[in-house]
Write a protein that holds these residues in place. Structure first.
Motif, PDB file in Angstrom:
ATOM      1  N   GLN A   1      17.858  75.412 -16.445  1.00  0.00           N
ATOM      2  CA  GLN A   1      18.530  74.465 -17.330  1.00  0.00           C
ATOM      3  C   GLN A   1      17.860  74.412 -18.695  1.00  0.00           C
ATOM      4  OE1 GLN A   1      21.539  71.811 -16.769  1.00  0.00           O
ATOM      5  NE2 GLN A   1      21.216  73.034 -18.609  1.00  0.00           N
ATOM      6  N   ALA A   2      16.540  74.414 -18.712  1.00  0.00           N
ATOM      7  CA  ALA A   2      15.805  74.385 -19.979  1.00  0.00           C
ATOM      8  C   ALA A   2      16.093  75.620 -20.817  1.00  0.00           C
ATOM      9  CB  ALA A   2      14.309  74.259 -19.706  1.00  0.00           C
ATOM     10  N   GLU A   3      16.191  76.772 -20.175  1.00  0.00           N
ATOM     11  CA  GLU A   3      16.502  78.016 -20.886  1.00  0.00           C
ATOM     12  C   GLU A   3      17.886  77.947 -21.524  1.00  0.00           C
ATOM     13  OE1 GLU A   3      17.567  82.661 -19.721  1.00  0.00           O
ATOM     14  OE2 GLU A   3      16.378  81.456 -18.333  1.00  0.00           O
ATOM     15  N   LEU A   4      18.873  77.456 -20.775  1.00  0.00           N
ATOM     16  CA  LEU A   4      20.234  77.338 -21.302  1.00  0.00           C
ATOM     17  C   LEU A   4      20.278  76.392 -22.502  1.00  0.00           C
ATOM     18  CD1 LEU A   4      22.277  77.000 -17.974  1.00  0.00           C
ATOM     19  CD2 LEU A   4      22.190  79.014 -19.467  1.00  0.00           C
ATOM     20  N   ILE A   5      19.616  75.266 -22.390  1.00  0.00           N
ATOM     21  CA  ILE A   5      19.645  74.269 -23.462  1.00  0.00           C
ATOM     22  C   ILE A   5      18.917  74.775 -24.698  1.00  0.00           C
ATOM     23  CG2 ILE A   5      18.835  71.973 -24.132  1.00  0.00           C
ATOM     24  CD1 ILE A   5      19.381  71.074 -21.253  1.00  0.00           C
ATOM     25  N   HIS A   6      17.799  75.462 -24.510  1.00  0.00           N
ATOM     26  CA  HIS A   6      17.052  76.008 -25.650  1.00  0.00           C
ATOM     27  C   HIS A   6      17.915  76.996 -26.437  1.00  0.00           C
ATOM     28  CE1 HIS A   6      13.694  77.522 -28.022  1.00  0.00           C
ATOM     29  NE2 HIS A   6      14.059  78.744 -27.692  1.00  0.00           N
ATOM     30  N   GLU A   7      18.579  77.889 -25.748  1.00  0.00           N
ATOM     31  CA  GLU A   7      19.429  78.882 -26.421  1.00  0.00           C
ATOM     32  C   GLU A   7      20.575  78.192 -27.159  1.00  0.00           C
ATOM     33  OE1 GLU A   7      20.709  81.488 -23.339  1.00  0.00           O
ATOM     34  OE2 GLU A   7      18.723  82.357 -23.006  1.00  0.00           O
ATOM     35  N   PHE A   8      21.136  77.173 -26.545  1.00  0.00           N
ATOM     36  CA  PHE A   8      22.257  76.442 -27.132  1.00  0.00           C
ATOM     37  C   PHE A   8      21.842  75.687 -28.399  1.00  0.00           C
ATOM     38  CE2 PHE A   8      24.735  72.355 -26.962  1.00  0.00           C
ATOM     39  CZ  PHE A   8      25.940  72.872 -27.395  1.00  0.00           C
ATOM     40  N   LYS A   9      20.757  74.937 -28.319  1.00  0.00           N
ATOM     41  CA  LYS A   9      20.317  74.134 -29.463  1.00  0.00           C
ATOM     42  C   LYS A   9      19.919  74.987 -30.658  1.00  0.00           C
ATOM     43  CE  LYS A   9      18.756  69.849 -27.258  1.00  0.00           C
ATOM     44  NZ  LYS A   9      17.598  68.950 -27.019  1.00  0.00           N
ATOM     45  N   ALA A  10      19.425  76.180 -30.395  1.00  0.00           N
ATOM     46  CA  ALA A  10      18.995  77.052 -31.489  1.00  0.00           C
ATOM     47  C   ALA A  10      20.161  77.454 -32.387  1.00  0.00           C
ATOM     48  CB  ALA A  10      18.322  78.297 -30.920  1.00  0.00           C
ATOM     49  N   LEU A  11      21.379  77.362 -31.872  1.00  0.00           N
ATOM     50  CA  LEU A  11      22.560  77.756 -32.641  1.00  0.00           C
ATOM     51  C   LEU A  11      23.099  76.639 -33.537  1.00  0.00           C
ATOM     52  CD1 LEU A  11      24.453  79.591 -29.755  1.00  0.00           C
ATOM     53  CD2 LEU A  11      23.279  80.679 -31.679  1.00  0.00           C
TER      54      LEU A  11
END
Length: 295
Positions: A276-286
């Motif tokens: 979940q943390a990996e998904l959110i990190h990638e998302f927020k970076a955009l």
């Protein structure tokens, strides 16, 4: 074409042990760029006579509605934020009279469903000129989109994903797109057959939708929100459920990833903390929080 009401959420009956809430614009349908740039933003300029600062209005609106942490906001919240950004931007504020969004902010923060009926009622109750103008802007915008916007296609891979979800989970649409457009999109492509309820802002916020339909009926790790905006993530975090992002600009790849790994992980007991943390990190970076003209 069926219309949905709060009772459809309040009285929702589970058929499966898992529940999936799915956003619509920018997540299922490739609508965001065209709807915003060719309909929303020109309507703001025309309705409030802001032609003298068209470049700034478009920049502020694109940042708010598309390319920032505000992406996916309800239209009235987005309008309010756009005015706030413009009034704080000397290149815009010095060249045009930008509406004071105070009344609109009060309405947006009131906790009411943010739809045409409620903003009209508030305009009549308070006598607010801005709320009356925002209501008319919204009505005209719906008419323009209905008459002139090309039918938005679903992203590649969406229907296959919906079919698979339908076979294993209860699923509803959780959106802040107004029902007049939302229902048209889902019924036009016959995607409505894969979901039990299609909920827009007239039925409340996304958190309201989840609270009425899913909370207390499913375990938190058996609930999944699929969305493309920070508001979708915020709704998921508010109720403590899983979140899978459809990353802006990478929508098709996101649906492939959902089918290849994420949905299986969800069905197996929910996302791990690390995944979940990996998904959110990638998302927020955009999606940055600071406008480019300030950074």
């Amino acid at each position: 074409m069926r219309e949905f009401h709060k009772d459809d959420l309040i009285n929702f009956l589970p058929n499966f042990e898992t529940f999936v809430g799915i956003d619509s614009d920018g997540c299922v349908f490739d609508t965001m760029e065209t709807k915003q740039k060719e309909h929303f933003h020109p309507a703001i300029i025309k309705h409030w006579g802001l032609e003298a600062i068209e470049p700034q209005v478009r920049a502020a609106a694109e940042f708010t509605y598309l390319y920032s942490t505000y992406r996916g906001l309800n239209r009235f919240l987005g309008l309010c934020k756009t005015f706030e950004l413009l009034r704080d931007w000397p290149e815009a504020a010095d060249k045009a009279t930008i509406p004071d969004p105070a009344d609109l902010r009060i309405f947006c923060d009131s906790g009411q469903p943010l739809g045409n009926a409620t903003i009209l009622a508030e305009a009549e109750r308070t006598g607010s000129k801005l709320l009356a103008e925002a209501h008319q802007w919204s009505v005209d915008l719906n008419e323009d989109i209905d008459k002139n916007m090309p039918a938005p296609p679903p992203f590649e891979g969406v229907e296959a994903a919906l079919k698979r979800i339908q076979a294993h989970s209860d699923a509803i649409v959780i959106s802040q797109t107004q029902a007049v457009a939302l229902l048209k999109d889902w019924y036009r492509d016959n995607l409505a057959q894969y979901v039990s309820v299609i909920a827009g802002p007239e039925l409340g916020s996304k958190i309201d939708h989840f609270t009425m339909a899913a909370v207390d009926r499913y375990k938190a790790n058996a609930i999944l929100m699929i969305g493309d905006a920070p508001g979708d993530l915020a709704a998921a975090q508010a109720i403590g459920c899983n979140f899978f992002p459809i990353n802006p600009g990478h929508e098709v790849e996101s649906w492939v990833r959902f089918m290849d790994e994420a949905y299986d992980a969800f069905l197996a007991g929910g996302f791990s903390e690390a995944y979940q943390a990996e998904l959110i990190h990638e998302f927020k970076a955009l999606l940055p929080g600071i406008p480019p003209w300030k950074s």
